[in-house]
Design an enzyme around this catalytic site. Structure first.
Site, PDB file in Angstrom:
ATOM      1  N   CYS A   1      51.073  44.767  40.784  1.00 11.49           N
ATOM      2  CA  CYS A   1      51.476  43.641  39.937  1.00 11.49           C
ATOM      3  C   CYS A   1      51.005  43.857  38.495  1.00 11.49           C
ATOM      4  O   CYS A   1      51.730  43.511  37.538  1.00 11.49           O
ATOM      5  CB  CYS A   1      50.905  42.337  40.495  1.00 11.49           C
ATOM      6  SG  CYS A   1      51.453  41.938  42.177  1.00 11.49           S
TER       7      CYS A   1
ATOM      8  N   CYS B   1      46.217  42.350  42.330  1.00 12.36           N
ATOM      9  CA  CYS B   1      47.148  43.356  42.849  1.00 12.36           C
ATOM     10  C   CYS B   1      47.375  44.455  41.804  1.00 12.36           C
ATOM     11  O   CYS B   1      47.860  44.170  40.688  1.00 12.36           O
ATOM     12  CB  CYS B   1      48.470  42.682  43.214  1.00 12.36           C
ATOM     13  SG  CYS B   1      49.761  43.830  43.743  1.00 12.36           S
TER      14      CYS B   1
END
Length: 332
Positions: A66, A63
């Site tokens: 993230c 991600c």
């Protein structure tokens, strides 16, 4: 004197060892790592967040958001120890059941947990905003998750198992694709050949599991002694049963033939009775007709023929002879 000093030193060492053990146990129970470092939770130790105050991040290594939040989250973990807040992260790729338990639909997702109450953080993702959120207890203004959405409930536990099963199936599918590609590239096996190989392997594995299940059931619930028979005894019983069945079929066939003969005889007798009744009816009808004819004949008057008138010019009418019967005389 020397013995006394040795005893004191041993006592101090034992106290220090006990203190270190108690400290490590407390650290393990609280979930905090030394220096307030970031804690990694998984499917085995996620229950630690049910006690105390926590800030939890759900992330995935692939991600991009993230990855951008990772440095900020680590700095927040170092400073959050001052406000007695434990900071942790959960990798949804290695703990898929937790993503289902918390119903994570976007990444990264941040939760605030306080004594078993779960609230989702939707504020800014910088260190100052996170620290201000826990320091000023802004989480009190957020409505906690309802009872049916709480991760520690039974139905969410069931949902987590479904997420875990889905992840396992995806991993199995990936392994199958890798192995299938390896068979085609290294061994030159066609596509249909690899699928046939997997089908055969599936059949054999299913048969083995079925046999194992039967053996397990037989071991858990063994048959009674009266039900145990040798193979020869079972064959003898089977042969006797077949002979009895054949004898019963022969008897049934004989009875059926006898029943058919009796039925045929009864049908013939019924036909003969019907014929006799018909003949009697015909004879009665004929007798009735004859009686009716005789009665009509008796009731009809005698017809007298009248002489036809003669035409003019014809001769005189002839006298009809009247035959009179003479009565017998007495002398005769």
């Amino acid at each position: 004197m020397h013995c006394t000093s040795l005893f004191v030193a041993a006592s101090c060492a034992a106290l220090l060892l006990l203190a270190a053990t108690a400290r490590s146990a407390a650290t393990a129970q609280s979930g905090l790592q030394p220096g307030g470092k970031l804690i990694e939770l998984d499917e085995d130790n996620w229950h630690l967040m049910l006690q105390g105050e926590w800030m939890i991040e759900f992330f995935a290594p692939w991600c991009p958001a993230c990855k951008n939040l990772a440095p900020t989250w680590e700095r927040f973990a170092r400073v959050a120890k001052d406000v007695k807040v434990q900071v942790a992260k959960i990798d949804v790729t290695t703990s898929p059941s937790l993503s289902g338990r918390f119903f994570v639909t976007a990444l990264p997702t941040i939760y605030h947990v306080k004594d078993g109450e779960f609230r989702q953080y939707r504020g800014a993702r910088d260190g100052d905003a996170l620290l201000y959120f826990v320091k000023k207890q802004q989480w009190q203004s957020i409505e906690p998750l309802s009872a049916w959405k709480k991760p520690d409930t039974i139905h969410m536990s069931v949902l987590s198992y479904f997420f875990k099963l889905s992840h396992t199936l995806k991993h199995t599918q990936k392994l199958f694709k890798d192995f299938n590609g390896r068979l085609q590239e290294e061994y030159g096996l066609p596509t249909w050949g690899s699928y046939a190989l997997f089908a055969i392997a599936t059949i054999f594995v299913g048969a083995a599991l079925g046999l194992l299940l039967v053996c397990l059931v037989d071991f858990v619930y063994p048959p009674k002694k009266s039900q145990r028979q040798s193979f020869s005894e079972s064959q003898d019983n089977l042969t006797e049963g077949l002979e009895d069945l054949a004898t019963e079929e022969i008897e049934d066939d004989g009875e059926a033939e006898e029943n058919e003969d009796e039925q045929r005889e009864s049908d013939e007798e019924a036909e003969e009775d019907e014929d006799d009744e018909e003949e009697e009816e015909d004879s009665e009808e004929q007798a009735g007709d004859l009686a009716a004819q005789e009665k009509e004949a008796d009731s009809e008057p005698e017809k007298v023929e009248k002489p036809e008138p003669k035409q003019a010019g014809d001769a005189a009418p002839e006298k009809t002879e009247q035959v009179r019967k003479r009565k017998p005389r007495k002398g005769d």
